[in-house]
Motif scaffolding. Structure first.
Motif, PDB file in Angstrom:
ATOM      1  N   GLU A 168       0.884  -1.443   0.080  1.00 53.13           N
ATOM      2  CA  GLU A 168       0.554  -0.040   0.268  1.00 53.13           C
ATOM      3  C   GLU A 168       0.634   1.392   0.300  1.00 53.13           C
ATOM      4  OE1 GLU A 168      -4.027   2.283   2.079  1.00 53.13           O
ATOM      5  OE2 GLU A 168      -2.994  -0.012   2.874  1.00 53.13           O
ATOM      6  N   GLN A 169       2.146   1.207   0.514  1.00 55.70           N
ATOM      7  CA  GLN A 169       2.680   2.177   0.389  1.00 55.70           C
ATOM      8  C   GLN A 169       3.528   2.958  -1.125  1.00 55.70           C
ATOM      9  OE1 GLN A 169       3.786   4.325   3.944  1.00 55.70           O
ATOM     10  NE2 GLN A 169       3.442   3.031   5.929  1.00 55.70           N
ATOM     11  N   VAL A 170       3.683   1.456  -2.338  1.00 56.29           N
ATOM     12  CA  VAL A 170       4.393   1.637  -2.597  1.00 56.29           C
ATOM     13  C   VAL A 170       3.052   2.673  -3.496  1.00 56.29           C
ATOM     14  CG1 VAL A 170       5.038   0.180  -5.146  1.00 56.29           C
ATOM     15  CG2 VAL A 170       5.966  -0.324  -2.685  1.00 56.29           C
ATOM     16  N   GLN A 171       2.090   2.013  -3.497  1.00 56.79           N
ATOM     17  CA  GLN A 171       1.368   2.616  -4.469  1.00 56.79           C
ATOM     18  C   GLN A 171       0.277   3.588  -3.707  1.00 56.79           C
ATOM     19  OE1 GLN A 171      -0.765   1.148  -6.687  1.00 56.79           O
ATOM     20  NE2 GLN A 171      -1.590   3.403  -6.636  1.00 56.79           N
ATOM     21  N   ARG A 172       0.945   4.257  -2.683  1.00 60.25           N
ATOM     22  CA  ARG A 172       0.759   5.716  -2.263  1.00 60.25           C
ATOM     23  C   ARG A 172       1.782   7.022  -3.414  1.00 60.25           C
ATOM     24  NH1 ARG A 172      -1.801   6.914   2.454  1.00 60.25           N
ATOM     25  NH2 ARG A 172      -0.630   8.493   3.204  1.00 60.25           N
ATOM     26  N   VAL A 173       2.742   6.520  -3.511  1.00 64.71           N
ATOM     27  CA  VAL A 173       4.143   6.723  -3.777  1.00 64.71           C
ATOM     28  C   VAL A 173       3.545   6.403  -5.573  1.00 64.71           C
ATOM     29  CG1 VAL A 173       6.794   6.775  -3.913  1.00 64.71           C
ATOM     30  CG2 VAL A 173       5.993   5.940  -1.839  1.00 64.71           C
TER      31      VAL A 173
END
Length: 240
Positions: free
Chosen positions: A27-32
């Motif tokens: 999810e952090q990857v998607q946020r970036v």
């Protein structure tokens, strides 16, 4: 999904893997990726490989992306090079981004056409990461742990000077840069400085003007070399 943005996001999240907060790595990857896709619609970003940005002699960091005007560096790269506690660097970025929003709104209102501009909002790109970093200076939470939340940012090289001056090397950087600043001020504001009187301690104008106050001590080429020399400190009689 932009494959380049996703690869970069994975690298950034992996770098901060031990400090992820609230969300897992996917999810952090998607946020970036989402953060970069938003800014890419306003300022197209192209990846850069093999280009280093000099931090005025205090280190070098790789340029990560290029816009139509300036390269961008990753804030965590810069904070690591400068020995700057990363949450403090993020506080700098958050404050500058807030100022940019204020300046943008003022510019939009002055323009008066009802359009929302972006010219002030491109220098500090919040990547949307949610991180938790141990911080001995923070107030303890309910469980007694001391920590600070942070994230990561892409910073335009146009803001490097402000960034370094706000870092732990700020005094050294300003000392190094003062003569170069005097040259720049005279070149940009020369006539205006000559027309600006100097006010004395008694509140009365003196015989001088602001142009005289910006008289450099070094020739321009030497002043520029001094501004880029990094942490070397002046010694009595030392030549820059």
């Amino acid at each position: 999904m932009n494959a380049t943005f996703r690869k970069f996001a994975q690298q950034v999240v992996a770098r901060h893997d031990e400090n992820l907060l609230d969300y897992g790595p996917d999810e952090q990857v998607q946020r970036v990726v989402s953060a970069m896709e938003r800014i890419n619609r306003i300022t197209p970003l192209a990846p850069i490989i093999g280009t280093d940005i000099d931090l005025a002699g205090f280190g070098k960091v790789p340029a990560r992306f290029m816009s139509l005007t300036d390269p961008y560096v990753l804030l965590s790269d810069v904070s690591e090079q400068l020995g700057w506690f990363h949450p403090r660097a993020c506080e700098w970025a958050e404050k500058r981004a807030a100022w940019a929003v204020r300046d943008q709104r003022e510019a939009d209102e002055a323009r008066g056409d009802g359009r929302l501009g972006w010219e002030y909002l491109r220098d500090h790109i919040d990547l949307g990461l949610s991180l938790c970093v141990d911080d001995p200076e923070a107030k303890p939470d309910a469980g007694g742990r001391r920590w600070s939340d942070s994230g990561d940012w892409l910073i335009s090289t146009d803001r490097i000077g402000d960034l370094i001056s706000s870092s732990p090397w700020g005094k050294e950087f300003m000392d190094n840069s003062m003569d170069a600043f005097r040259h720049a001020a005279r070149e940009i504001f020369g006539d205006k400085l000559k027309q600006s009187p100097v006010i004395g301690p008694d509140g009365q104008p003196t015989d001088g003007n602001a142009y005289d106050l910006f008289e450099p001590e070094l020739p321009k080429d030497e002043a520029l070399r001094k501004a880029r020399r990094g942490p070397a400190l002046d010694c009595e009689g030392e030549q820059p």
